[in-house]
Design a protein around this motif. Structure first.
Motif, PDB file in Angstrom:
ATOM      1  N   GLN A 412       0.868  -1.136  -0.155  1.00  0.00           N
ATOM      2  CA  GLN A 412      -0.041  -0.014   0.106  1.00  0.00           C
ATOM      3  C   GLN A 412       0.867   1.395  -0.086  1.00  0.00           C
ATOM      4  N   ASN A 413       2.033   1.321   0.980  1.00  0.00           N
ATOM      5  CA  ASN A 413       2.971   2.349   0.839  1.00  0.00           C
ATOM      6  C   ASN A 413       3.470   2.587  -0.508  1.00  0.00           C
ATOM      7  N   LEU A 414       4.104   1.470  -1.201  1.00  0.00           N
ATOM      8  CA  LEU A 414       4.473   1.760  -2.618  1.00  0.00           C
ATOM      9  C   LEU A 414       3.375   2.192  -3.631  1.00  0.00           C
ATOM     10  N   LEU A 415       2.437   1.692  -3.595  1.00  0.00           N
ATOM     11  CA  LEU A 415       1.311   2.126  -4.316  1.00  0.00           C
ATOM     12  C   LEU A 415       1.112   3.753  -4.170  1.00  0.00           C
ATOM     13  N   ASN A 416       1.080   4.104  -2.950  1.00  0.00           N
ATOM     14  CA  ASN A 416       0.711   5.397  -2.790  1.00  0.00           C
ATOM     15  C   ASN A 416       2.146   6.230  -3.324  1.00  0.00           C
ATOM     16  N   LEU A 417       3.293   5.833  -3.071  1.00  0.00           N
ATOM     17  CA  LEU A 417       4.415   6.305  -3.698  1.00  0.00           C
ATOM     18  C   LEU A 417       4.323   6.568  -5.247  1.00  0.00           C
ATOM     19  N   ILE A 418       3.797   5.370  -5.951  1.00  0.00           N
ATOM     20  CA  ILE A 418       3.588   5.490  -7.401  1.00  0.00           C
ATOM     21  C   ILE A 418       2.544   6.710  -7.582  1.00  0.00           C
ATOM     22  N   ASN A 419       1.592   6.600  -6.762  1.00  0.00           N
ATOM     23  CA  ASN A 419       0.410   7.647  -7.233  1.00  0.00           C
ATOM     24  C   ASN A 419       1.022   8.966  -6.968  1.00  0.00           C
ATOM     25  N   LEU A 420       1.863   9.260  -5.921  1.00  0.00           N
ATOM     26  CA  LEU A 420       2.657  10.559  -5.979  1.00  0.00           C
ATOM     27  C   LEU A 420       3.488  10.829  -7.307  1.00  0.00           C
ATOM     28  N   TYR A 421       4.303   9.907  -7.650  1.00  0.00           N
ATOM     29  CA  TYR A 421       5.018  10.002  -8.809  1.00  0.00           C
ATOM     30  C   TYR A 421       4.163  10.432  -9.863  1.00  0.00           C
ATOM     31  N   GLN A 422       2.956   9.716 -10.039  1.00  0.00           N
ATOM     32  CA  GLN A 422       2.151   9.944 -11.370  1.00  0.00           C
ATOM     33  C   GLN A 422       1.588  11.495 -11.074  1.00  0.00           C
ATOM     34  N   GLU A 423       1.169  11.930  -9.777  1.00  0.00           N
ATOM     35  CA  GLU A 423       0.838  13.241  -9.601  1.00  0.00           C
ATOM     36  C   GLU A 423       1.824  14.375  -9.961  1.00  0.00           C
ATOM     37  N   TYR A 424       3.263  14.362  -9.530  1.00  0.00           N
ATOM     38  CA  TYR A 424       4.055  15.461  -9.709  1.00  0.00           C
ATOM     39  C   TYR A 424       5.005  15.099 -10.957  1.00  0.00           C
ATOM     40  N   TYR A 425       5.006  13.853 -11.395  1.00  0.00           N
ATOM     41  CA  TYR A 425       5.526  13.780 -12.938  1.00  0.00           C
ATOM     42  C   TYR A 425       4.815  12.654 -13.615  1.00  0.00           C
ATOM     43  N   PRO A 426       3.763  13.584 -14.405  1.00  0.00           N
ATOM     44  CA  PRO A 426       2.633  13.131 -14.888  1.00  0.00           C
ATOM     45  C   PRO A 426       3.224  12.443 -16.627  1.00  0.00           C
ATOM     46  N   SER A 427       4.327  13.050 -16.945  1.00  0.00           N
ATOM     47  CA  SER A 427       5.206  12.880 -18.079  1.00  0.00           C
ATOM     48  C   SER A 427       6.425  12.221 -18.174  1.00  0.00           C
TER      49      SER A 427
END
Length: 651
Positions: A412-427
Motif C-alpha cells: 500500500q505504501n509503494l502504491l501510494n508512492l507511485i500515485n505521488l510520482y504520477q501526480e507530480y511527474y505526469p510525463s
C-alpha cells in the motif's frame, strides 16, 4: 555386553564427560558427538534429580530443546503419577548405590503411551558429588503389544476349538458304537472288551487326560484287575495288571467312602502318598480323577483318569462327567438297562458339546475385540499421522499468514508512492512509459490488493482445515476430556466437505445444523469423532446411491439433506441425532446393522466393522446408547445418547 557391564560403561562415559576430560574444545566436541550419535535417549541427573546432561535422542523423545531440559526435573514435563515413580526409583539408586533396570509405561509429549526399558546407575566425582546416569530403550506401543498378545490368544483358542471339535466327533463316534452294543440283546465277551475300550477313549477325550483305565475287583476279593488302560499319546490299549488291597489300603478305603476322588497334586494328598514310589512318580502322573463303580450295593471297581506334566484343579462338571462314565460302565457290566445307559451317554455328550460352545463363544468375543483393537490402532496411527502433518503444515501457514498484514502495508505504501510520482511527474521519460504499458500498471495496481486478499482468505482456509484435522485426530486415549462436541462434528464435516459439495454431475448434499446450547462433555473425543465419521459416511453413501438413480430435476425437487441436531435431554445426558432423507433401511437389515462383519456394501467398499465399533464406543466406552430409527423410504436417524459427566456413572 551384560546389563551390569552396560551400566558401568555408560557411567564411565558420563564421568569422562564431566570430570576426566581436560576442557579442550576438540575433546568435548568429540564426546558430545559420540553421545548424540547414540539412538537411545541418555541422561545424567544430579542429587537434586535435575537433568545435567541429555543427548539429542532424549530431546527428540521429550519434544524440547536441550536448553529447556537442563536444570529441570521430571515434574516439569510428566504427569505427577509418572514423575513420582521416576523420583522414587532415582532416590533408591542415590540412597543404595545399586543399579536399576525395569520396564514401565510412559506417555510421551505426543500423547502416545509406550513401553520403555530404563537402565540407571550411580557414580561420584573426586569431591564426593553423586550423579545418576541412565539410558532408555523403546520396546513398543501399548496398543501394538496388546494387539499382538490378543492375536496369539485368538490363534491359540482357534487351535483349541479345532481340537475340541475333532474330540467331539470322535466322542460321538465312540458313543454311537456303545449305544449299538447296549441295544443288542446280550453283550458277548468280545463286545464287552470293545465297549470298555470305547469307554476309556470317551473318558480321555471328554476330560482331556493322557491315561484312563478301568479296574474291576477280582473274584476272590483280595485285589483289583485292570480290564483296560488307554494311553492317548500312543493311542493304544493294554490290560491284565493286578493290584493288591494290601499295597494301597488308604486309597481303597477312600473308594468305599467317596464316590469321586479328585486329587490335584498326587505328591501332597494323603490318599495317594502310597502310590508315589511305585506308580505316580515313575509315570510322571501329577493329578488323578477316580470314580468308583457301584453295583448292587457294593464297590465293584474304579475308573481312573490320570493327568501328566502339570497339576490340575478338577471342576464339578468334570467330576460329574466321570460319574456318568462309571454309571455307564456299571450298566455295560450288568447289561440289563439300555435306556439308562443311553441317557448316561447322552449326558456325557451334552457336557462335551457345552464345553465346545463355550469355547466358540469366547473365540467370537476375542475375535471381535481383536478387530476393534486393530481398528483402534489404525485410527490411533492415522490420528498421529494427521496430527503430525497438521503440525508441520501449521508452521509455514502461520508464517505466511503472519506476513500478509505487513506485506499489505508495504505494498500500500509503494502504491501510494507511485500515485505521488504520477501526480507530480505526469510525463515520464519514454522508457518508463514503455514499461508502464508493458506491465499494464493500472491493472496491476488495482489487482495487487485483491491478490493479497485472496492469499489471506486461502491462508485462513488452510488454518481452519489444520485446526479441524487436529480436533478430529485427538490423541486422548488415556483419559476422558471435557470437549465441545460441536467442534468434533464440524471438524468431521470439514474433512467430508469434498463429498458434500456440488460437483458437475452431482448437486451435492445439504447439511442442516440445529445445535443446542451444550456444555463441555466429558468423553473420548477422538473415539466420538470416529463414530460421527462412520455415521455421516454411511449417510453420504446412501444418499449418493439414491441420487445416481434420479434425474437432476428429481434431485432439485427433493434435494439430499443430512440434519444434525444436539440437545440436552435431562440433567446428565445429551442426545446427538444424525438424520438423512434417503431410502431408509429395511427391517431385516436394521436388526443386524450393529453386528460385526455385517455389511450391505460390495466387496472392497466396506468391512462391516464401522457400525459395530461405533456401537461399542458409545455403549461400553461412554456408558451411552446408540439407536437406529428407520423405515423404507422414510429416511434414517441415528440417535446417540451419552452422559455429560462419565465419572458420575462410574461411581
Amino acid at each position: 555386553m551384560s546389563s551390569s557391564e552396560e551400566s558401568q560403561y555408560l557411567a564411565g562415559l558420563s564421568k569422562m564427560v564431566f570430570f576426566d576430560i581436560v576442557p579442550q574444545q576438540s575433546s568435548q566436541a568429540f564426546l558430545w558427538s559420540l553421545f548424540n550419535s547414540i539412538t537411545d535417549p541418555i541422561f545424567v541427573k544430579d542429587r537434586q534429580h535435575s537433568w545435567m546432561f541429555v543427548n539429542d535422542a532424549l530431546c527428540q523423545f521429550m519434544g524440547y530443546e536441550r536448553a529447556e531440559l537442563i536444570g529441570k526435573s521430571d515434574y516439569d514435563f510428566f504427569c505427577k503419577t509418572e514423575a513420582d515413580a521416576f523420583w522414587e526409583r532415582d532416590e533408591q539408586i542415590f540412597t543404595t548405590g545399586l543399579s536399576d533396570e525395569h520396564e514401565q509405561l510412559i506417555t510421551d509429549y505426543q500423547g502416545e503411551t509406550r513401553i520403555i526399558s530404563t537402565k540407571k546407575s550411580l557414580f561420584s566425582d573426586e569431591v564426593g558429588n553423586s550423579f545418576l546416569v541412565g539410558s532408555i530403550r523403546f520396546i513398543g506401543s501399548k496398543n501394538k503389544i496388546e494387539t499382538a498378545l490378543l492375536c496369539q490368544t485368538v490363534n491359540k483358542l482357534e487351535q483349541e476349538i479345532h481340537e475340541r471339535q475333532e474330540t467331539e466327533k470322535r466322542f460321538r463316534r465312540h458313543s454311537n458304537a456303545l449305544q449299538q452294543l447296549v441295544q443288542s440283546e446280550k453283550l458277548q465277551h468280545d463286545d464287552f472288551q470293545i465297549a470298555i475300550q470305547y469307554v476309556t477313549e470317551v473318558a480321555s477325550l471328554g476330560l482331556d487326560v493322557e491315561r484312563v483305565s478301568v479296574w474291576l475287583y477280582t473274584e476272590k476279593g483280595l485285589g483289583i484287575q485292570c480290564i483296560d488302560l488307554y494311553e492317548r499319546e500312543n493311542n493304544c490299549h493294554s490290560h491284565g495288571f493286578e493290584l493288591s488291597f494290601c499295597d494301597f489300603p488308604r486309597y481303597f478305603q477312600a473308594l468305599k467312602e467317596e464316590q469321586v476322588i479328585a486329587v490335584s497334586d498326587v505328591h501332597n494328598d494323603p490318599r495317594t502318598w502310597e502310590f508315589s514310589a511305585s506308580y505316580t512318580t515313575p509315570l510322571g502322573i501329577t493329578s488323578m480323577l477316580d470314580a468308583r463303580i457301584w453295583s448292587k450295593g457294593q464297590v465293584i471297581g474304579v475308573v481312573c483318569c490320570e493327568h501328566l506334566a502339570t497339576q490340575r484343579q478338577w471342576t464339578l462338571e468334570e467330576e460329574s462327567f466321570i460319574g456318568s462314565i462309571t454309571d455307564f460302565v456299571r450298566l455295560v457290566i450288568e447289561s440289563d438297562n439300555r435306556k439308562i445307559a443311553e441317557e448316561a451317554l447322552r449326558q456325557s455328550e451334552m457336557q462335551l458339546r457345552q464345553q465346545t460352545q463355550q469355547l466358540e463363544l469366547a473365540l467370537f468375543e476375542l475375535q471381535r475385540t481383536q478387530i476393534q483393537m486393530l481398528q483402534s490402532e489404525k485410527m490411533s496411527s492415522l490420528g498421529q499421522l494427521v496430527a503430525g502433518v497438521a503440525h508441520e503444515i501449521n508452521n509455514p501457514v502461520n508464517f505466511i499468514y503472519g506476513n500478509i498484514a505487513p506485506a499489505h502495508d508495504y505494498i500500500q505504501n509503494l502504491l501510494n508512492l507511485i500515485n505521488l510520482y504520477q501526480e507530480y511527474y505526469p510525463s515520464p521519460v519514454p522508457v518508463i512509459q514503455s514499461q508502464i504499458a508493458a506491465i499494464d500498471l493500472d491493472f496491476l495496481m488495482a489487482d495487487l490488493l485483491k491478490l493479497l486478499s485472496s492469499i489471506k482468505i486461502g491462508a485462513e482456509r488452510i488454518r481452519e482445515i489444520v485446526l479441524s484435522l487436529r480436533n478430529f485426530s485427538r490423541l486422548d486415549e488415556a483419559e476422558y476430556k471435557a470437549v465441545d462436541i460441536h467442534e468434533g462434528i464440524d471438524s468431521t464435516l470439514l474433512i467430508l466437505e469434498n463429498r458434500l459439495k456440488t460437483k458437475p454431475n452431482c448437486l451435492g448434499i445439504e447439511i442442516v445444523k440445529e445445535y443446542g446450547n451444550l456444555p463441555l462433555i466429558e468423553c473420548y473425543a477422538g473415539q466420538l469423532n470416529q463414530v460421527f465419521m462412520n455415521i455421516l459416511t454411511n449417510a453420504i453413501d446412501a444418499l449418493e446411491e439414491r441420487d445416481e438413480q434420479r434425474t437432476k430435476q428429481q434431485i432439485r425437487q427433493l434435494p439430499s439433506v443430512i440434519q444434525i441436531r444436539t440437545e440436552i435431554i435431562n440433567h446428565n445426558q445429551i442426545a446427538i441425532k444424525i438424520s438423512d432423507n434417503g431410502l431408509g433401511i429395511p427391517e431385516n437389515i436394521k436388526q443386524r446393522i450393529f453386528d460385526p462383519f455385517f455389511t450391505t456394501k460390495p466387496i472392497g467398499k466396506g468391512t462391516g466393522m464401522g457400525m459395530s465399533i461405533s456401537y461399542q464406543i458409545v455403549t461400553k466406552n461412554h456408558y451411552g446408547t446408540l439407536e437406529c430409527i428407520s423405515s423404507p423410504y422414510q429416511g434414517t436417524t441415528f440417535v446417540i445418547i451419552i452422559p455429560l459427566k462419565q465419572q458420575q456413572l462410574a461411581n
